[in-house]
Design an enzyme around this catalytic site. Structure first.
Site, short mmCIF file in Angstrom:
data_model
loop_
_atom_site.label_atom_id
_atom_site.label_comp_id
_atom_site.label_asym_id
_atom_site.label_seq_id
_atom_site.Cartn_x
_atom_site.Cartn_y
_atom_site.Cartn_z
N ARG A 82 5.76 -1.68 42.11
CA ARG A 82 6.08 -2.97 42.75
C ARG A 82 6.49 -2.76 44.20
NH1 ARG A 82 10.13 -6.67 39.44
NH2 ARG A 82 11.66 -5.27 40.38
N LYS A 184 9.21 -8.19 46.42
CA LYS A 184 10.67 -8.10 46.50
C LYS A 184 11.05 -7.80 47.94
CE LYS A 184 14.30 -6.50 43.40
NZ LYS A 184 14.87 -7.81 43.12
N GLU A 220 11.49 -19.71 39.08
CA GLU A 220 12.50 -18.72 38.68
C GLU A 220 13.82 -19.06 39.36
OE1 GLU A 220 11.84 -14.69 40.03
OE2 GLU A 220 10.62 -15.36 41.70
N1 PLP Z 1 13.14 -12.48 40.05
C1 PLP Z 1 13.83 -12.19 41.15
C2 PLP Z 1 13.78 -13.14 42.29
C3 PLP Z 1 14.57 -11.00 41.20
O1 PLP Z 1 15.29 -10.69 42.29
C4 PLP Z 1 14.60 -10.15 40.08
C5 PLP Z 1 15.36 -8.89 40.12
O2 PLP Z 1 14.83 -7.83 40.30
C6 PLP Z 1 13.86 -10.51 38.96
C7 PLP Z 1 13.14 -11.67 38.98
C8 PLP Z 1 13.84 -9.64 37.75
O3 PLP Z 1 13.00 -8.54 37.91
P1 PLP Z 1 13.25 -7.19 37.13
O4 PLP Z 1 13.25 -7.53 35.69
O5 PLP Z 1 12.09 -6.34 37.50
O6 PLP Z 1 14.55 -6.66 37.59
C1 COI Z 2 17.85 -7.03 40.23
O1 COI Z 2 17.97 -7.56 39.14
O2 COI Z 2 17.68 -5.80 40.37
C2 COI Z 2 17.91 -7.82 41.44
O3 COI Z 2 17.45 -7.36 42.45
C3 COI Z 2 18.52 -9.15 41.36
C4 COI Z 2 19.59 -9.42 42.36
C5 COI Z 2 20.73 -8.46 42.32
C6 COI Z 2 19.02 -9.62 43.71
#
Ligand code: PLP
Ligand code: COI
Length: 341
Positions: A82, A184, A220
């Protein structure tokens, strides 16, 4: 390394400086070999690409102590992949995912005394990130970059831990069609700050963002994907090109189908359907699965039948299975768990 003297069970989701961080510099078209350092500060040009034009992307993952005392991390290859995609979208050089995984593992090893013990409810949050570091005054990509990884022990993202939260549907947008919602990038979070401060001021824990084009579909929150359970027990997560492809959400869909024998699908979810849902949760690395008890749509309250006291039963099963896999209580699918030590 001995465990640090930290009150693990009372940690919140906050930054704590740990001993080591990983740094690699990109100059003259190539990444250097990288190194572990102790200095937690960064010195860059006042005109650096990151400071002027927000050229920065990041990741978030965790290290866990398992039931049998190993230190592990969860699917870091997907975070590496990612970050590669995020970098491409912001015209940054790609930090290869294999090197990403090695850097994550090395940084955790160097800070092993900060990995919270099994059963403490805390984890070691790992924050890889990269940014444009040389001066750019015309709007263009930087030529020099830094990739870094630091770690910090954390507790639950929401104050109540796994107590249901109340969220509101916000009129602010998080991401545009064909924009950057699917990567991200720091810029997505900067533009969510006003909306989250406003939500907190109004007494809500989080914002539910809708699709910017039609404002009829669920996207989201600022830091997690949504997961719903329908009244007939099906797990549903919103499908959209402008949300972050959460690794937790993708893992939960697999867990729902392959471990729990549930029907699970990724599809568009309309605001009109919210009143018919049985359970709702926010899923992500930081959020794990945080249950939602109430969604407020411009004054109209949608109370999830699971209520404000506990997680819904299906959400709970998903939570127990996912955290069971991460903490070594349940056998993981092949390739999900990387043993660090
Ligand atoms: N959506 C957003 C906007 C996020 O910042 C995060 C955090 O990483 C997620 C979703 C969840 O992603 P992940 O499960 O890969 O941590
Ligand atoms: C995560 O879940 O790792 C995120 O980046 C979410 C938040 C702390 C920005």
């Amino acid at each position: 390394m001995e465990k640090k003297n930290i009150d693990w069970s009372n940690l919140s989701f906050a930054y704590m400086k740990t001993d080591y961080r990983y740094v690699s510099d990109f100059k003259n078209g190539a990444w250097d070999e990288g190194r572990m350092i102790t200095d937690d500060t960064v010195t860059i040009s006042e005109c650096a690409g990151v400071l002027q034009y927000a050229q920065t992307v990041f990741e978030g993952l965790k290290a866990y102590t398992t039931q049998d005392g190993k230190i592990v991390t969860f699917r870091p290859d997907l975070n590496g992949e990612r970050l590669e995609n995020s970098a491409r979208r912001l015209e940054m050089p790609v930090f290869p995912k294999d090197r990403f995984v090695d850097a994550v593992i090395e940084t955790v090893k160097a800070n092993i005394g900060y990995v919270p013990p099994y059963g403490s409810g805390a984890t070691l949050y790992i924050r890889p990130y990269m940014f444009g570091s040389n001066a750019v005054i015309g709007v263009k990509p930087a030529d020099e970059y830094q990739f870094r990884v630091f770690t910090t022990p954390v507790g639950p993202y929401f104050k109540g831990g796994i107590k249901p939260i109340t969220i509101r549907i916000t009129d602010f947008d998080r991401a545009a069609p064909h924009g950057t919602g699917h990567i991200k990038a720091g810029l997505n979070y900067a533009m969510s700050l006003h909306a989250i401060v406003d939500a907190h001021n109004q007494g809500y824990d989080e914002n539910m963002y809708l699709d910017a084009q039609t404002r009829t579909k669920v996207e989201e929150t600022g830091g997690a994907n949504f997961l719903f359970v329908t009244k007939d027990g099906k797990v549903v997560t919103p499908k959209s090109d402008s949300i972050l492809p959460s690794i937790t959400r993708r893992s939960l869909i697999y867990v729902a189908k392959e471990y729990l024998g549930l029907e699970a699908e990724e599809r568009e979810v309309y605001v009109d359907e919210l009143k018919d849902m049985a359970e709702c949760g926010l899923c992500g690395t930081a959020a794990v699965i945080s249950p939602v008890g109430k969604i407020v749509d411009h004054g109209r309250e949608i109370c999830l039948p699971s209520g404000m006291d506990e997680m819904g039963p299906v959400t709970k099963k998903l939570y127990d299975t996912l955290t069971g896999i991460q903490m070594g209580r349940i056998e993981a699918p092949k390739g999900w768990i990387y043993v660090i030590e």
